[in-house]
Motif scaffolding. Structure first.
Motif, PDB file in Angstrom:
ATOM      1  N   ALA A 191       0.825  -1.209   0.000  1.00 13.61           N
ATOM      2  CA  ALA A 191       0.000   0.000   0.000  1.00 13.61           C
ATOM      3  C   ALA A 191       0.861   1.263   0.000  1.00 13.61           C
ATOM      4  CB  ALA A 191      -0.921  -0.009   1.214  1.00 13.61           C
ATOM      5  N   LYS A 192       1.942   1.240   0.742  1.00  7.38           N
ATOM      6  CA  LYS A 192       2.795   2.419   0.876  1.00  7.38           C
ATOM      7  C   LYS A 192       3.626   2.700  -0.378  1.00  7.38           C
ATOM      8  CE  LYS A 192       6.074   4.583   4.021  1.00  7.38           C
ATOM      9  NZ  LYS A 192       6.766   4.482   5.303  1.00  7.38           N
ATOM     10  N   PHE A 193       3.936   1.648  -1.143  1.00  5.53           N
ATOM     11  CA  PHE A 193       4.787   1.775  -2.326  1.00  5.53           C
ATOM     12  C   PHE A 193       4.077   1.237  -3.568  1.00  5.53           C
ATOM     13  CE2 PHE A 193       7.589   1.359   1.371  1.00  5.53           C
ATOM     14  CZ  PHE A 193       8.293   2.561   1.268  1.00  5.53           C
ATOM     15  N   PRO A 194       3.031   1.926  -4.030  1.00  2.00           N
ATOM     16  CA  PRO A 194       2.280   1.435  -5.194  1.00  2.00           C
ATOM     17  C   PRO A 194       3.075   1.464  -6.498  1.00  2.00           C
ATOM     18  CG  PRO A 194       1.557   3.639  -4.608  1.00  2.00           C
ATOM     19  CD  PRO A 194       2.508   3.190  -3.525  1.00  2.00           C
ATOM     20  N   ASP A 195       4.235   2.128  -6.477  1.00  2.00           N
ATOM     21  CA  ASP A 195       5.082   2.193  -7.669  1.00  2.00           C
ATOM     22  C   ASP A 195       6.122   1.075  -7.702  1.00  2.00           C
ATOM     23  OD1 ASP A 195       6.235   3.383  -5.400  1.00  2.00           O
ATOM     24  OD2 ASP A 195       7.601   4.584  -6.620  1.00  2.00           O
ATOM     25  N   VAL A 196       6.027   0.139  -6.754  1.00  2.94           N
ATOM     26  CA  VAL A 196       6.950  -0.994  -6.663  1.00  2.94           C
ATOM     27  C   VAL A 196       6.170  -2.286  -6.908  1.00  2.94           C
ATOM     28  CG1 VAL A 196       8.498  -2.285  -5.112  1.00  2.94           C
ATOM     29  CG2 VAL A 196       8.436   0.233  -5.022  1.00  2.94           C
ATOM     30  N   ALA A 197       6.762  -3.188  -7.681  1.00  4.02           N
ATOM     31  CA  ALA A 197       6.147  -4.494  -7.939  1.00  4.02           C
ATOM     32  C   ALA A 197       6.449  -5.449  -6.782  1.00  4.02           C
ATOM     33  CB  ALA A 197       6.683  -5.079  -9.238  1.00  4.02           C
ATOM     34  N   PHE A 198       5.437  -6.144  -6.324  1.00  7.81           N
ATOM     35  CA  PHE A 198       5.573  -7.163  -5.281  1.00  7.81           C
ATOM     36  C   PHE A 198       5.089  -8.493  -5.832  1.00  7.81           C
ATOM     37  CE2 PHE A 198       5.464  -3.258  -2.929  1.00  7.81           C
ATOM     38  CZ  PHE A 198       6.246  -3.479  -1.809  1.00  7.81           C
TER      39      PHE A 198
ATOM     40  N   VAL B 152      -2.746  -9.054 -14.020  1.00  2.00           N
ATOM     41  CA  VAL B 152      -1.484  -8.508 -14.505  1.00  2.00           C
ATOM     42  C   VAL B 152      -1.047  -7.428 -13.527  1.00  2.00           C
ATOM     43  CG1 VAL B 152      -0.298  -7.307 -16.394  1.00  2.00           C
ATOM     44  CG2 VAL B 152      -2.062  -9.021 -16.902  1.00  2.00           C
ATOM     45  N   LEU B 153       0.192  -7.508 -13.141  1.00  2.00           N
ATOM     46  CA  LEU B 153       0.775  -6.531 -12.231  1.00  2.00           C
ATOM     47  C   LEU B 153       0.595  -5.117 -12.771  1.00  2.00           C
ATOM     48  CD1 LEU B 153       2.788  -6.639  -9.732  1.00  2.00           C
ATOM     49  CD2 LEU B 153       4.577  -6.465 -11.439  1.00  2.00           C
ATOM     50  N   GLN B 154       0.180  -4.199 -11.897  1.00  2.78           N
ATOM     51  CA  GLN B 154       0.044  -2.788 -12.284  1.00  2.78           C
ATOM     52  C   GLN B 154       0.656  -1.922 -11.200  1.00  2.78           C
ATOM     53  OE1 GLN B 154      -4.079  -1.965 -12.886  1.00  2.78           O
ATOM     54  NE2 GLN B 154      -4.273  -3.355 -14.613  1.00  2.78           N
ATOM     55  N   VAL B 155       1.634  -1.133 -11.589  1.00  3.18           N
ATOM     56  CA  VAL B 155       2.265  -0.223 -10.635  1.00  3.18           C
ATOM     57  C   VAL B 155       1.936   1.210 -11.018  1.00  3.18           C
ATOM     58  CG1 VAL B 155       4.130  -1.797 -10.043  1.00  3.18           C
ATOM     59  CG2 VAL B 155       4.433  -0.180 -11.911  1.00  3.18           C
ATOM     60  N   SER B 156       1.888   2.076 -10.007  1.00  2.00           N
ATOM     61  CA  SER B 156       1.667   3.500 -10.247  1.00  2.00           C
ATOM     62  C   SER B 156       3.000   4.140 -10.610  1.00  2.00           C
ATOM     63  CB  SER B 156       1.135   4.176  -8.981  1.00  2.00           C
ATOM     64  OG  SER B 156      -0.037   3.550  -8.558  1.00  2.00           O
ATOM     65  N   ASN B 157       2.964   5.080 -11.497  1.00  2.00           N
ATOM     66  CA  ASN B 157       4.204   5.778 -11.875  1.00  2.00           C
ATOM     67  C   ASN B 157       4.205   7.208 -11.402  1.00  2.00           C
ATOM     68  OD1 ASN B 157       5.428   3.586 -13.114  1.00  2.00           O
ATOM     69  ND2 ASN B 157       4.245   3.920 -14.976  1.00  2.00           N
TER      70      ASN B 157
ATOM     71  N   PRO C   8      -3.029  -3.890  -6.647  1.00  2.00           N
ATOM     72  CA  PRO C   8      -2.722  -3.978  -8.076  1.00  2.00           C
ATOM     73  C   PRO C   8      -1.246  -4.227  -8.370  1.00  2.00           C
ATOM     74  CG  PRO C   8      -3.264  -1.717  -7.447  1.00  2.00           C
ATOM     75  CD  PRO C   8      -3.531  -2.581  -6.256  1.00  2.00           C
ATOM     76  N   ASN C   9      -0.374  -3.877  -7.432  1.00  3.91           N
ATOM     77  CA  ASN C   9       1.072  -4.028  -7.646  1.00  3.91           C
ATOM     78  C   ASN C   9       1.598  -5.380  -7.146  1.00  3.91           C
ATOM     79  OD1 ASN C   9       0.473  -3.053  -5.033  1.00  3.91           O
ATOM     80  ND2 ASN C   9       2.492  -2.139  -4.796  1.00  3.91           N
ATOM     81  N   TYR C  10       0.730  -6.373  -7.091  1.00  2.00           N
ATOM     82  CA  TYR C  10       1.091  -7.706  -6.609  1.00  2.00           C
ATOM     83  C   TYR C  10       0.702  -8.766  -7.646  1.00  2.00           C
ATOM     84  CZ  TYR C  10       1.039 -12.062  -4.057  1.00  2.00           C
ATOM     85  OH  TYR C  10       1.264 -13.360  -3.680  1.00  2.00           O
ATOM     86  N   ALA C  11       1.564  -9.758  -7.805  1.00  2.00           N
ATOM     87  CA  ALA C  11       1.269 -10.936  -8.642  1.00  2.00           C
ATOM     88  C   ALA C  11       1.937 -12.147  -8.000  1.00  2.00           C
ATOM     89  CB  ALA C  11       1.784 -10.738 -10.062  1.00  2.00           C
ATOM     90  N   GLU C  12       1.373 -13.328  -8.205  1.00  2.00           N
ATOM     91  CA  GLU C  12       1.968 -14.533  -7.633  1.00  2.00           C
ATOM     92  C   GLU C  12       2.271 -15.556  -8.713  1.00  2.00           C
ATOM     93  OE1 GLU C  12      -1.369 -13.848  -6.753  1.00  2.00           O
ATOM     94  OE2 GLU C  12      -2.161 -15.328  -8.125  1.00  2.00           O
TER      95      GLU C  12
END
Length: 147
Positions: free
Chosen positions: A7-14, A142-147, A66-70
């Motif tokens: 939540a704190k780092f939406p611009d990072v992929a997890f 699909v992973l989605q990160v904020s820019n 949105p910035n998470y995929a498994e």
């Protein structure tokens, strides 16, 4: 802490790399259950099928970010990135087979284009279905990160 970081780092992929029934995780889960006098089917008597269904609840929660995929691997292996499995594993198993390749998924994660991956029929979690299925609520993603 994991959800808070997403939540704190939406611009990072997890992401997570997980065997459907990780033997080490099952061993520790059952050991902790015994230490807490939980000997029933939800504790030390937990089946592999129930472990998988229970773990899917956690992934459903993570999947809301949105910035998470498994990446699920069919089988029991614990850890992939420290061995040749990193280059051999697919969603079909640690030694490869038909399915998404782990090394390609990791590259896509770095490129922030990874899609959640799993081998097996899509369905709702159900202990009586074993653990060769994929939770339909997690796919497609699909992973989605904020820019």
């Amino acid at each position: 802490p994991f959800k808070e970081a997403m939540a704190k780092f939406p611009d990072v992929a997890f992401g997570s790399i997980q065997s459907k029934v990780d033997s080490t995780q099952v061993f520790f889960y059952k050991g902790m259950a015994q230490s807490n006098f939980m000997f029933g089917a939800d504790g030390a008597g937990l089946s592999d099928e129930a472990f998988y269904a229970k773990s899917l609840e956690m992934y459903q929660d993570f999947n809301t970010y949105p910035n998470y995929a498994e990446f699920f691997v069919e089988g029991w292996q614990h850890c992939f990135t420290q061995s040749q499995s990193l280059f051999n594993a697919t969603t079909a198993g640690p030694e490869g087979g038909a399915g998404q390749r782990l090394d390609e998924w990791l590259k896509n994660s770095i490129d922030q284009t990874a899609a959640s991956a799993c081998s097996g029929p899509m369905q709702s979690p159900n202990v009586s279905s074993g653990y060769s299925y994929c939770d339909q609520s997690l796919y497609p993603k699909v992973l989605q990160v904020s820019n």
